[in-house]
Design a protein around this motif. Sequence first.
Motif, PDB file in Angstrom:
ATOM      1  N   PHE A 229       0.833  -1.208   0.000  1.00  0.00           N
ATOM      2  CA  PHE A 229       0.000   0.000   0.000  1.00  0.00           C
ATOM      3  C   PHE A 229       0.864   1.253   0.000  1.00  0.00           C
ATOM      4  O   PHE A 229       0.674   2.167  -0.819  1.00  0.00           O
ATOM      5  CB  PHE A 229      -0.934  -0.020   1.204  1.00  0.00           C
ATOM      6  N   LEU A 230       1.836   1.305   0.899  1.00  0.00           N
ATOM      7  CA  LEU A 230       2.694   2.484   0.999  1.00  0.00           C
ATOM      8  C   LEU A 230       3.597   2.632  -0.222  1.00  0.00           C
ATOM      9  O   LEU A 230       4.006   3.738  -0.556  1.00  0.00           O
ATOM     10  CB  LEU A 230       3.541   2.407   2.275  1.00  0.00           C
ATOM     11  N   GLY A 231       3.861   1.517  -0.897  1.00  0.00           N
ATOM     12  CA  GLY A 231       4.682   1.561  -2.099  1.00  0.00           C
ATOM     13  C   GLY A 231       3.890   1.822  -3.365  1.00  0.00           C
ATOM     14  O   GLY A 231       4.449   1.813  -4.469  1.00  0.00           O
ATOM     15  N   GLY A 232       2.588   2.054  -3.226  1.00  0.00           N
ATOM     16  CA  GLY A 232       1.745   2.350  -4.373  1.00  0.00           C
ATOM     17  C   GLY A 232       1.450   1.149  -5.264  1.00  0.00           C
ATOM     18  O   GLY A 232       1.028   1.305  -6.410  1.00  0.00           O
ATOM     19  N   LYS A 233       1.640  -0.062  -4.734  1.00  0.00           N
ATOM     20  CA  LYS A 233       1.421  -1.274  -5.511  1.00  0.00           C
ATOM     21  C   LYS A 233       0.080  -1.951  -5.199  1.00  0.00           C
ATOM     22  O   LYS A 233      -0.242  -2.978  -5.795  1.00  0.00           O
ATOM     23  CB  LYS A 233       2.559  -2.263  -5.264  1.00  0.00           C
ATOM     24  N   LEU A 234      -0.666  -1.385  -4.280  1.00  0.00           N
ATOM     25  CA  LEU A 234      -1.957  -1.958  -3.890  1.00  0.00           C
ATOM     26  C   LEU A 234      -2.956  -0.834  -3.650  1.00  0.00           C
ATOM     27  O   LEU A 234      -2.702   0.077  -2.862  1.00  0.00           O
ATOM     28  CB  LEU A 234      -1.810  -2.795  -2.615  1.00  0.00           C
ATOM     29  N   GLU A 235      -4.087  -0.901  -4.339  1.00  0.00           N
ATOM     30  CA  GLU A 235      -5.145   0.078  -4.136  1.00  0.00           C
ATOM     31  C   GLU A 235      -6.025  -0.384  -2.986  1.00  0.00           C
ATOM     32  O   GLU A 235      -6.342  -1.573  -2.879  1.00  0.00           O
ATOM     33  CB  GLU A 235      -5.983   0.209  -5.410  1.00  0.00           C
ATOM     34  N   VAL A 236      -6.415   0.540  -2.115  1.00  0.00           N
ATOM     35  CA  VAL A 236      -7.199   0.189  -0.936  1.00  0.00           C
ATOM     36  C   VAL A 236      -8.413   1.102  -0.821  1.00  0.00           C
ATOM     37  O   VAL A 236      -8.295   2.322  -0.957  1.00  0.00           O
ATOM     38  CB  VAL A 236      -6.364   0.296   0.361  1.00  0.00           C
ATOM     39  N   GLU A 237      -9.567   0.501  -0.602  1.00  0.00           N
ATOM     40  CA  GLU A 237     -10.795   1.249  -0.320  1.00  0.00           C
ATOM     41  C   GLU A 237     -11.254   0.851   1.074  1.00  0.00           C
ATOM     42  O   GLU A 237     -11.817  -0.214   1.284  1.00  0.00           O
ATOM     43  CB  GLU A 237     -11.872   0.912  -1.352  1.00  0.00           C
ATOM     44  N   PHE A 238     -10.962   1.727   2.050  1.00  0.00           N
ATOM     45  CA  PHE A 238     -11.339   1.432   3.428  1.00  0.00           C
ATOM     46  C   PHE A 238     -12.814   1.729   3.660  1.00  0.00           C
ATOM     47  O   PHE A 238     -13.355   2.711   3.148  1.00  0.00           O
ATOM     48  CB  PHE A 238     -10.501   2.262   4.407  1.00  0.00           C
ATOM     49  N   ASN A 239     -13.459   0.863   4.452  1.00  0.00           N
ATOM     50  CA  ASN A 239     -14.867   1.025   4.811  1.00  0.00           C
ATOM     51  C   ASN A 239     -15.027   0.841   6.315  1.00  0.00           C
ATOM     52  O   ASN A 239     -14.394  -0.052   6.886  1.00  0.00           O
ATOM     53  CB  ASN A 239     -15.728  -0.047   4.141  1.00  0.00           C
ATOM     54  N   PRO A 240     -15.861   1.654   6.959  1.00  0.00           N
ATOM     55  CA  PRO A 240     -16.249   1.299   8.322  1.00  0.00           C
ATOM     56  C   PRO A 240     -16.843  -0.115   8.302  1.00  0.00           C
ATOM     57  O   PRO A 240     -17.514  -0.500   7.343  1.00  0.00           O
ATOM     58  CB  PRO A 240     -17.316   2.347   8.671  1.00  0.00           C
ATOM     59  N   GLN A 241     -16.588  -0.892   9.331  1.00  0.00           N
ATOM     60  CA  GLN A 241     -16.952  -2.307   9.293  1.00  0.00           C
ATOM     61  C   GLN A 241     -18.449  -2.542   9.078  1.00  0.00           C
ATOM     62  O   GLN A 241     -18.847  -3.397   8.271  1.00  0.00           O
ATOM     63  CB  GLN A 241     -16.502  -3.001  10.575  1.00  0.00           C
ATOM     64  N   GLY A 242     -19.270  -1.790   9.766  1.00  0.00           N
ATOM     65  CA  GLY A 242     -20.711  -1.941   9.583  1.00  0.00           C
ATOM     66  C   GLY A 242     -21.164  -1.530   8.192  1.00  0.00           C
ATOM     67  O   GLY A 242     -22.079  -2.125   7.612  1.00  0.00           O
ATOM     68  N   THR A 243     -20.504  -0.507   7.641  1.00  0.00           N
ATOM     69  CA  THR A 243     -20.836  -0.063   6.286  1.00  0.00           C
ATOM     70  C   THR A 243     -20.479  -1.131   5.266  1.00  0.00           C
ATOM     71  O   THR A 243     -21.253  -1.417   4.345  1.00  0.00           O
ATOM     72  CB  THR A 243     -20.097   1.245   5.960  1.00  0.00           C
ATOM     73  N   LEU A 244     -19.312  -1.763   5.431  1.00  0.00           N
ATOM     74  CA  LEU A 244     -18.919  -2.829   4.522  1.00  0.00           C
ATOM     75  C   LEU A 244     -19.901  -3.989   4.587  1.00  0.00           C
ATOM     76  O   LEU A 244     -20.317  -4.524   3.552  1.00  0.00           O
ATOM     77  CB  LEU A 244     -17.509  -3.319   4.859  1.00  0.00           C
TER      78      LEU A 244
ATOM     79  N   THR B  66     -22.709   7.013   9.200  1.00  0.00           N
ATOM     80  CA  THR B  66     -21.321   6.644   9.449  1.00  0.00           C
ATOM     81  C   THR B  66     -20.398   7.202   8.367  1.00  0.00           C
ATOM     82  O   THR B  66     -20.598   6.950   7.185  1.00  0.00           O
ATOM     83  CB  THR B  66     -21.167   5.115   9.496  1.00  0.00           C
ATOM     84  N   GLY B  67     -19.405   7.976   8.792  1.00  0.00           N
ATOM     85  CA  GLY B  67     -18.425   8.529   7.862  1.00  0.00           C
ATOM     86  C   GLY B  67     -18.694   9.945   7.416  1.00  0.00           C
ATOM     87  O   GLY B  67     -17.849  10.562   6.759  1.00  0.00           O
ATOM     88  N   VAL B  68     -19.849  10.487   7.740  1.00  0.00           N
ATOM     89  CA  VAL B  68     -20.150  11.866   7.352  1.00  0.00           C
ATOM     90  C   VAL B  68     -19.124  12.822   7.983  1.00  0.00           C
ATOM     91  O   VAL B  68     -18.780  12.710   9.156  1.00  0.00           O
ATOM     92  CB  VAL B  68     -21.573  12.266   7.802  1.00  0.00           C
ATOM     93  N   GLY B  69     -18.592  13.723   7.177  1.00  0.00           N
ATOM     94  CA  GLY B  69     -17.620  14.685   7.683  1.00  0.00           C
ATOM     95  C   GLY B  69     -16.204  14.144   7.768  1.00  0.00           C
ATOM     96  O   GLY B  69     -15.317  14.816   8.294  1.00  0.00           O
TER      97      GLY B  69
END
Length: 233
Positions: free
Chosen positions: A89-104, A122-125
Amino acid sequence: MSKTFKNAAEALAGLLKDNMTIAAGGFGLCGIPEHCIEAIKLSGVKGLTIVSNNAGVDGFGLGKLMEGGQIKKMISSYVGENKLFAELFLGGKLEVEFNPQGTLAERMRAGGAGIAGFYTKTGVGTVVADGKEVREFDGQKYVLERGIVCDLSIVKALKADEEGNVIYRKTARNFNPLAAMCGRVTVVETEELVPVGQMDPDNIHTPGIFVQRLFKGAKFEKRIEQRTTRKVA
């Protein structure tokens, strides 16, 4: 037609391709479809987008697919146990879409229920809402989240019958039922496979309508993600 297959490789035959989206059940290392993951690793498919609560650990679970560079993108809520994940992730070799657990969880359930999207507070703001529609209902702001539908779902069960009716064990019930719902094709690996009629309908967690293929796993490793012990006095 029979839904049962001999093993993971046979159950996944004809379903795997590069750049597909796969939903994987499990919570941490609990209830992960380890036989399916191994079969996907051996297939060599690449460019995968994986929807999963977690990203496995180094050398086990979805971590196996990361080691081979098979995963292009993770849609997850918790990935803190995988050092390789952080490096990619930090090396730009993996794309990540984080989600709050309940939202996922709700995105997966919604996709399986035919719901295109839903609004949640959840996640507003926060950065979670960046680029997404925000609407106000009854004086409160809500962010629009899209339902998830995957090309394939891989799921781990405690018990299943030959029609694909499934029972999960305890914590393994967290994300496996949702993964089973959101795949266009769902493959289940189970510890026990029984004939139709031997399971109490009231105890079934995932009905067979969601399952297209299944097999009985030969052996499950069932690792403990973090082992904490104390000395006996």
